[in-house]
Scaffold this motif. Structure first.
Motif, PDB file in Angstrom:
ATOM      1  N   GLU A   1       0.859  -1.091   0.024  1.00 56.38           N
ATOM      2  CA  GLU A   1       0.147  -0.042  -0.077  1.00 56.38           C
ATOM      3  C   GLU A   1       0.994   1.177   0.026  1.00 56.38           C
ATOM      4  OE1 GLU A   1      -3.826   1.690   2.401  1.00 56.38           O
ATOM      5  OE2 GLU A   1      -2.516   0.268   3.485  1.00 56.38           O
ATOM      6  N   THR A   2       2.064   1.115   0.679  1.00 61.02           N
ATOM      7  CA  THR A   2       2.894   2.333   0.852  1.00 61.02           C
ATOM      8  C   THR A   2       3.386   2.659  -0.675  1.00 61.02           C
ATOM      9  OG1 THR A   2       3.410   2.116   3.137  1.00 61.02           O
ATOM     10  CG2 THR A   2       5.066   3.277   1.760  1.00 61.02           C
ATOM     11  N   GLU A   3       3.905   1.364  -1.335  1.00 60.96           N
ATOM     12  CA  GLU A   3       4.548   1.639  -2.835  1.00 60.96           C
ATOM     13  C   GLU A   3       3.358   2.428  -3.794  1.00 60.96           C
ATOM     14  OE1 GLU A   3       7.256  -2.160  -3.658  1.00 60.96           O
ATOM     15  OE2 GLU A   3       5.584  -2.466  -2.988  1.00 60.96           O
ATOM     16  N   PHE A   4       2.192   1.892  -3.451  1.00 58.36           N
ATOM     17  CA  PHE A   4       1.091   2.484  -4.302  1.00 58.36           C
ATOM     18  C   PHE A   4       0.807   4.044  -4.078  1.00 58.36           C
ATOM     19  CE2 PHE A   4      -3.744   3.394  -4.492  1.00 58.36           C
ATOM     20  CZ  PHE A   4      -3.880   3.020  -5.679  1.00 58.36           C
ATOM     21  N   TYR A   5       0.863   4.703  -2.707  1.00 53.09           N
ATOM     22  CA  TYR A   5       0.673   5.836  -2.571  1.00 53.09           C
ATOM     23  C   TYR A   5       2.086   6.425  -2.919  1.00 53.09           C
ATOM     24  CZ  TYR A   5      -3.569   4.501  -0.149  1.00 53.09           C
ATOM     25  OH  TYR A   5      -4.749   4.062   0.215  1.00 53.09           O
ATOM     26  N   ILE A   6       3.212   6.049  -2.755  1.00 49.44           N
ATOM     27  CA  ILE A   6       4.228   6.686  -3.268  1.00 49.44           C
ATOM     28  C   ILE A   6       4.315   6.869  -4.613  1.00 49.44           C
ATOM     29  CG2 ILE A   6       6.801   6.333  -3.739  1.00 49.44           C
ATOM     30  CD1 ILE A   6       6.849   5.453  -0.636  1.00 49.44           C
TER      31      ILE A   6
END
Length: 335
Positions: free
Chosen positions: A176-181
């Motif tokens: 999820e963090t990669e997605f928002y980054i």
């Protein structure tokens, strides 16, 4: 006025600034950046507050604002409000910024931009500049909510476009963090200021402390795309990375990056020129689909960031531009 009524109670600190300082004939206003929302390693109380005013009639807004706040403007104000409005609408990313404005009563410094409603809607829908559209991919503090249905729809479609783009650039499994980054990086990839005037860890510092705000912002969009991507409670994401899914995402892209991809494909494929539908279908089957899209997004951002930064030298004036640029470089060096 309607704007005055709507401002009361929404954000008391910024409402007071708007009510006491600026003309009220705007249709949408938001604040963003490290002076408004927490970023890792940054003291929010010491950072400049960035604001954007969306107005229906730029000449009349600038006329009243120059009368109220002549010291906010560079020497361009001597050309008159109509010239200022034309400079806003016809140069750079169609925004006019006044920077390093001290608001003594609140003990803060602000930078504010003025954009026409029509220019903002175009950027949100088409990513013609990917300037304000990119800033609105991230959480912001809305000070005055718009009642304009076309603008509200464009704001939502901009978030959908960000998700379609990010999914095309990400692998089948990601966090999820990669997605928002990835989403947050869209408006920074290609920004020439990232080469020397911005914190190199800026994107991570935006996402990490605001992860809950990102979830809230994108929850409705992800819910509407449950057939294409699933986000588990643990933060692991799985998407349908098949060519058919990629065709769907490509067809939903804003017009500017979509057309750029078709041009790039036709230029590099060495084949006869294909129309949009055939080119997008072929791109969907190419394993470098996300790479093509990244190049196109980077080119859009590069172009608009250079033009807007050059424009900023004239709107801010030489002295303020040097002060503002110096602050940016100092923050970059600290990081």
């Amino acid at each position: 006025m309607a704007a005055t009524k709507a401002l009361v109670g929404i954000s008391s600190k910024y409402s007071r600034i708007l009510l006491s300082t600026f003309p009220q004939n705007f249709t949408y206003c938001f604040a963003y950046g490290s002076g408004v929302l927490k970023q890792s390693g940054s003291d929010i109380t010491k950072n400049m507050v960035d604001m954007i005013f969306t107005v229906e009639d730029p000449p009349s807004w600038h006329k009243e604002n120059i009368s109220r706040n002549p010291h906010h403007y560079s020497s361009l104000r001597w050309l008159g409000h109509n010239a200022v409005a034309r400079f806003q609408e016809n140069w750079g990313a169609k925004i006019y910024f006044n920077a390093l404005i001290p608001i003594q009563e609140e003990g803060i410094t602000i930078k504010y931009g003025v954009v026409s409603r029509s220019a903002l809607v175009t950027d949100l829908l088409d990513w013609s500049e990917l300037y304000l559209a990119g800033r609105l991919h991230k959480p912001v503090e809305v000070i005055y909510k718009t009642s304009d249905s076309e603008l509200r729809s464009a704001l939502q479609l901009n978030l959908h476009s960000a998700v379609h783009t990010a999914l095309l650039m990400l692998p089948e499994d990601f966090s999820e963090t990669e997605f928002y980054i990835t989403i947050s990086s869209l408006s920074y990839t290609g920004d020439f200021r990232m080469m020397f005037g911005e914190d190199k860890k800026k994107v991570y510092k935006i996402v990490e402390p605001q992860i809950d705000a990102f979830r809230t912002l994108y929850a409705p969009v992800l819910s509407s795309m449950h057939n294409f991507v699933e986000v588990s409670e643990s933060g692991l994401c799985v998407q349908d990375a098949s060519p058919l899914a990629r065709i769907h995402h490509l067809n939903q892209l804003p017009r500017t990056p979509q057309r750029a991809m078709v041009r790039l494909w036709n230029r590099d494929s060495g084949k006869l020129r294909q129309d949009t539908e055939d080119a997008l279908r072929a791109i969907a089957y190419d394993p470098d689909c996300g790479v093509f899209l990244g190049e196109c997004v980077r080119d859009i951002v590069w172009d608009s960031s250079i033009r807007q930064s050059l424009k900023g030298i004239l709107t801010a004036g030489i002295i303020k531009s040097l002060r503002y640029g110096g602050k940016k470089i100092f923050k970059m060096m600290k990081s």
